[in-house]
Design a protein around this motif. Structure first.
Motif, PDB file in Angstrom:
ATOM      1  N   ARG A   1       0.860  -1.181   0.000  1.00  0.00           N
ATOM      2  CA  ARG A   1       0.000   0.000   0.000  1.00  0.00           C
ATOM      3  C   ARG A   1       0.895   1.230   0.000  1.00  0.00           C
ATOM      4  O   ARG A   1       2.038   1.175   0.434  1.00  0.00           O
ATOM      5  CB  ARG A   1      -0.831  -0.029   1.291  1.00  0.00           C
ATOM      6  CG  ARG A   1      -1.980   0.925   1.380  1.00  0.00           C
ATOM      7  CD  ARG A   1      -2.607   0.819   2.772  1.00  0.00           C
ATOM      8  NE  ARG A   1      -3.072  -0.548   3.063  1.00  0.00           N
ATOM      9  CZ  ARG A   1      -4.211  -1.051   2.595  1.00  0.00           C
ATOM     10  NH1 ARG A   1      -5.004  -0.329   1.867  1.00  0.00           N
ATOM     11  NH2 ARG A   1      -4.557  -2.277   2.887  1.00  0.00           N
ATOM     12  N   ASP A   2       0.355   2.333  -0.467  1.00  0.00           N
ATOM     13  CA  ASP A   2       1.088   3.585  -0.446  1.00  0.00           C
ATOM     14  C   ASP A   2       0.455   4.457   0.637  1.00  0.00           C
ATOM     15  O   ASP A   2      -0.770   4.478   0.749  1.00  0.00           O
ATOM     16  CB  ASP A   2       0.952   4.254  -1.824  1.00  0.00           C
ATOM     17  CG  ASP A   2       2.184   5.048  -2.184  1.00  0.00           C
ATOM     18  OD1 ASP A   2       3.195   4.929  -1.458  1.00  0.00           O
ATOM     19  OD2 ASP A   2       2.140   5.777  -3.178  1.00  0.00           O
ATOM     20  N   ALA A   3       1.251   5.147   1.442  1.00  0.00           N
ATOM     21  CA  ALA A   3       0.670   6.035   2.450  1.00  0.00           C
ATOM     22  C   ALA A   3      -0.237   7.039   1.754  1.00  0.00           C
ATOM     23  O   ALA A   3       0.142   7.627   0.731  1.00  0.00           O
ATOM     24  CB  ALA A   3       1.776   6.743   3.216  1.00  0.00           C
TER      25      ALA A   3
ATOM     26  N   LYS B   1       0.911  11.925   2.874  1.00  0.00           N
ATOM     27  CA  LYS B   1       2.376  11.910   2.883  1.00  0.00           C
ATOM     28  C   LYS B   1       2.987  13.089   3.631  1.00  0.00           C
ATOM     29  O   LYS B   1       4.206  13.215   3.712  1.00  0.00           O
ATOM     30  CB  LYS B   1       2.894  11.879   1.438  1.00  0.00           C
ATOM     31  CG  LYS B   1       2.450  10.628   0.658  1.00  0.00           C
ATOM     32  CD  LYS B   1       3.334  10.411  -0.554  1.00  0.00           C
ATOM     33  CE  LYS B   1       3.196   9.027  -1.140  1.00  0.00           C
ATOM     34  NZ  LYS B   1       1.992   8.743  -1.862  1.00  0.00           N
TER      35      LYS B   1
ATOM     36  N   SER C   1       1.932  -2.180   5.509  1.00  0.00           N
ATOM     37  CA  SER C   1       0.822  -2.164   4.545  1.00  0.00           C
ATOM     38  C   SER C   1      -0.553  -2.278   5.196  1.00  0.00           C
ATOM     39  O   SER C   1      -1.534  -2.563   4.521  1.00  0.00           O
ATOM     40  CB  SER C   1       0.974  -3.265   3.480  1.00  0.00           C
ATOM     41  OG  SER C   1       2.190  -3.101   2.784  1.00  0.00           O
TER      42      SER C   1
ATOM     43  N   GLU D   1       0.619   6.525   9.342  1.00  0.00           N
ATOM     44  CA  GLU D   1       0.762   6.808   7.904  1.00  0.00           C
ATOM     45  C   GLU D   1       2.064   6.195   7.383  1.00  0.00           C
ATOM     46  O   GLU D   1       2.090   5.595   6.311  1.00  0.00           O
ATOM     47  CB  GLU D   1       0.752   8.321   7.633  1.00  0.00           C
ATOM     48  CG  GLU D   1      -0.623   8.958   7.700  1.00  0.00           C
ATOM     49  CD  GLU D   1      -1.609   8.424   6.662  1.00  0.00           C
ATOM     50  OE1 GLU D   1      -1.198   7.831   5.650  1.00  0.00           O
ATOM     51  OE2 GLU D   1      -2.824   8.599   6.888  1.00  0.00           O
TER      52      GLU D   1
ATOM     53  N   GLY E   1       2.629   2.673   4.553  1.00  0.00           N
ATOM     54  CA  GLY E   1       3.409   2.660   3.319  1.00  0.00           C
ATOM     55  C   GLY E   1       4.596   1.712   3.351  1.00  0.00           C
ATOM     56  O   GLY E   1       5.328   1.594   2.360  1.00  0.00           O
TER      57      GLY E   1
END
Ligand code: HEM
Ligand code: HEM
Length: 179
Positions: A86-88, A91, A133, A174, A178
């Motif tokens: 997963r991507d934060a 950011k 993730s 967060e 990520g």
């Protein structure tokens, strides 16, 4: 009891998949991703929900319908699924989150999360859960639940959560999402 993950398929497809995904990767942020989590940890959580030691009305209902053998089987099933990276989503606080995760906060004697949950968030099977993730808002909720120890209790994590501000919880969550 011997784990038979194939036997868990019916339960997973008919019950758990709606919230946790058939492959253990959940879409809605309130439901944790279970894929790649250690079998021992998943099993221990189901036992805790069923006993009311980890308080959550939804999961109390779910765990209550499972036998000990079912819990062993579903825990094995989800531990064998692959976690999707997963991507934060936010950011802006990654620098603070990274600092907390990797070095902690000396001023409040907050230890580095990495020392137990690992540099890549993979955890340590049989000891520390995987965090990488995971949905950020789920992580924040768990830290809040540990704080005060009424909803969820653990000697280590209750002490850690008590040392954290709301802003620190958000930032570290967060960063972890990520990983
Ligand atoms: C949490 C398993 C069905 C919603 C969890 C956790 C496990 C689990 C092991 C803890 C994860 C962790 O600590 O990282 C299962 C199994 C199911 C099932 C084996 C099927 C038998 C469902 C369903 C829903 C649901 C159908 C939604 C209606 C949730 C939520 C949490 C959770 C919201 C987080 C609870 C909290 O904040 O403490 N589940 N689950 N689960 N599950 Fe399930
Ligand atoms: C569980 C976060 C530091 C040991 C958890 C969970 C979260 C978390 C979110 C619940 C996972 C889930 O529900 O899937 C953090 C953060 C840390 C930190 C943000 C740093 C600020 C540590 C350290 C240790 C540790 C340093 C070891 C000394 C554990 C253990 C559990 C856990 C044993 C499982 C507890 C249980 O069964 O309820 N942590 N952790 N954590 N953590 Fe940490």
């Amino acid at each position: 009891l011997q784990a038979d993950p194939a036997k868990a398929k019916v339960i997973v497809e008919q019950v758990c998949a709606a919230c946790h995904g058939v492959d253990g990767n959940s879409v809605a942020a309130i439901n944790p991703t279970l894929a790649g989590q250690s079998q021992q940890y998943l099993h221990a959580q189901l036992v805790a929900f069923k006993a009311g030691k980890r308080q959550n009305p939804t999961m109390l209902g779910m765990a209550s319908t499972l036998s000990e053998q079912d819990m062993v089987n579903v825990a094995a099933y989800f531990s064998q699924q692959k976690v999707k990276p997963r991507d934060a989503s936010d950011k802006t606080q990654l620098e603070l989150g990274k600092q907390l995760y990797r070095t902690g906060n000396a001023a409040t004697k907050l230890p580095a999360c990495m020392s137990c949950h690992g540099p890549a968030g993979a955890g340590l099977p049989e000891k520390y859960p995987r965090l990488g993730s995971q949905h950020a808002s789920y992580i924040v909720k768990q830290l809040q639940d540990y704080k005060g120890a009424t909803v969820r209790n653990n000697v280590i994590m209750t002490d850690i959560a008590a040392r954290m501000s709301d802003a620190e919880m958000k930032a570290v969550a967060e960063y972890i999402s990520g990983l």
